[in-house]
Design a protein around this motif. Structure first.
Motif, mmCIF file in Angstrom:
data_model
loop_
_atom_site.group_PDB
_atom_site.id
_atom_site.type_symbol
_atom_site.label_atom_id
_atom_site.label_comp_id
_atom_site.label_asym_id
_atom_site.label_seq_id
_atom_site.Cartn_x
_atom_site.Cartn_y
_atom_site.Cartn_z
ATOM 1 N N SER A 105 3.791 -2.712 -1.179
ATOM 2 C CA SER A 105 3.627 -2.595 0.273
ATOM 3 C C SER A 105 3.344 -1.164 0.724
ATOM 4 O O SER A 105 2.561 -0.942 1.638
ATOM 5 C CB SER A 105 4.830 -3.170 1.012
ATOM 6 N N ARG A 106 3.952 -0.182 0.082
ATOM 7 C CA ARG A 106 3.715 1.213 0.504
ATOM 8 C C ARG A 106 2.262 1.620 0.342
ATOM 9 O O ARG A 106 1.707 2.319 1.170
ATOM 10 C CB ARG A 106 4.619 2.168 -0.257
ATOM 11 N N ARG A 109 -0.122 -0.552 3.100
ATOM 12 C CA ARG A 109 0.277 -0.738 4.493
ATOM 13 C C ARG A 109 -0.865 -0.721 5.487
ATOM 14 O O ARG A 109 -0.681 -1.156 6.612
ATOM 15 C CB ARG A 109 1.326 0.235 4.981
ATOM 16 N N GLU A 118 6.069 -5.806 6.112
ATOM 17 C CA GLU A 118 6.996 -4.670 6.230
ATOM 18 C C GLU A 118 7.773 -4.730 7.531
ATOM 19 O O GLU A 118 8.966 -4.434 7.572
ATOM 20 C CB GLU A 118 6.241 -3.345 6.139
ATOM 21 N N THR A 122 11.759 -4.870 7.739
ATOM 22 C CA THR A 122 12.421 -3.807 8.495
ATOM 23 C C THR A 122 13.261 -4.397 9.617
ATOM 24 O O THR A 122 14.371 -3.934 9.890
ATOM 25 C CB THR A 122 11.373 -2.823 9.064
#
Length: 199
Positions: A105-106, A109, A118, A122
């Motif tokens: 995911s990083r 994004r 995400e 979160t």
């Protein structure tokens, strides 16, 4: 003829095992036994294929988050157990997507579907963190959520199968006994926190 759903399944396994960046439309076509044009007939781009492949999981986790937010501060012990059960069931139903969210995911994004994932994760973490004053409780909740997700995601072999094969066999993280154990362990980890004690 290979269907759009079959292509999504093949792509999701390949994105998980080789990485999104390391996967090409041609590779997906080769695994499906079709031409690249056949894949592009259904999906205009690799990003569109990724989005289609993970959208059902995103819709499911959105429901989990909405129920959690509706519970607000009224979440009692039964409510916490219901959330934990729903969360564990999601993890076990969607291990490929969870693996992709955790591990990629990083770097992805900028893709709206990944940003959406995400945001949901979160949101769940923030819901829990906002109700805790004690740093130890915050760590406990983070371990319960992330640890269970990572345990499921890391427990499987994600080598892509050929068309028609069943999903690659797991290394044991499946079945009712594992589900029951995950629910129990998560609930025990959360038990000392105010979230679990709220009545």
């Amino acid at each position: 003829m290979t269907t759009a759903l079959e292509l999504q399944t093949i792509a999701l396994r390949e994105f998980t095992s080789a990485g999104y960046a390391g996967t090409s439309i041609q590779r997906i076509a080769d695994l499906a036994g079709v031409s690249k044009a056949a894949v592009l007939y259904h999906f205009a781009s690799k990003e569109e294929l990724l989005t289609a492949a993970i959208e059902p999981a995103l819709d499911e986790i959105e429901v989990v988050l909405e129920r959690l937010l509706r519970a607000g501060d009224q979440a009692d012990e039964r409510g916490v157990r219901a959330f934990v059960t729903e969360f564990v069931d999601f993890l076990l139903r969607r291990p490929l997507e969870v693996h992709l969210f955790i591990n990629q995911s990083r770097s992805l994004r900028e893709i709206p579907a990944i940003a959406r994932a995400e945001g949901f994760m979160t949101g769940i973490a923030q819901y829990c963190q906002e109700r805790l004053d004690d740093e130890e409780d915050r760590v406990r909740v983070a371990i319960a959520l992330a640890g269970s997700a990572y345990a499921v995601a890391a427990s499987r072999d994600y080598q892509p199968p050929t068309v028609g094969d069943e999903p690659t066999a797991s290394t044991g993280f499946e079945g009712e006994a594992v589900r029951t154990s995950l629910i129990q362990v998560m609930t025990e980890i959360l038990a000392p926190t105010p979230i679990a004690r709220r009545s």
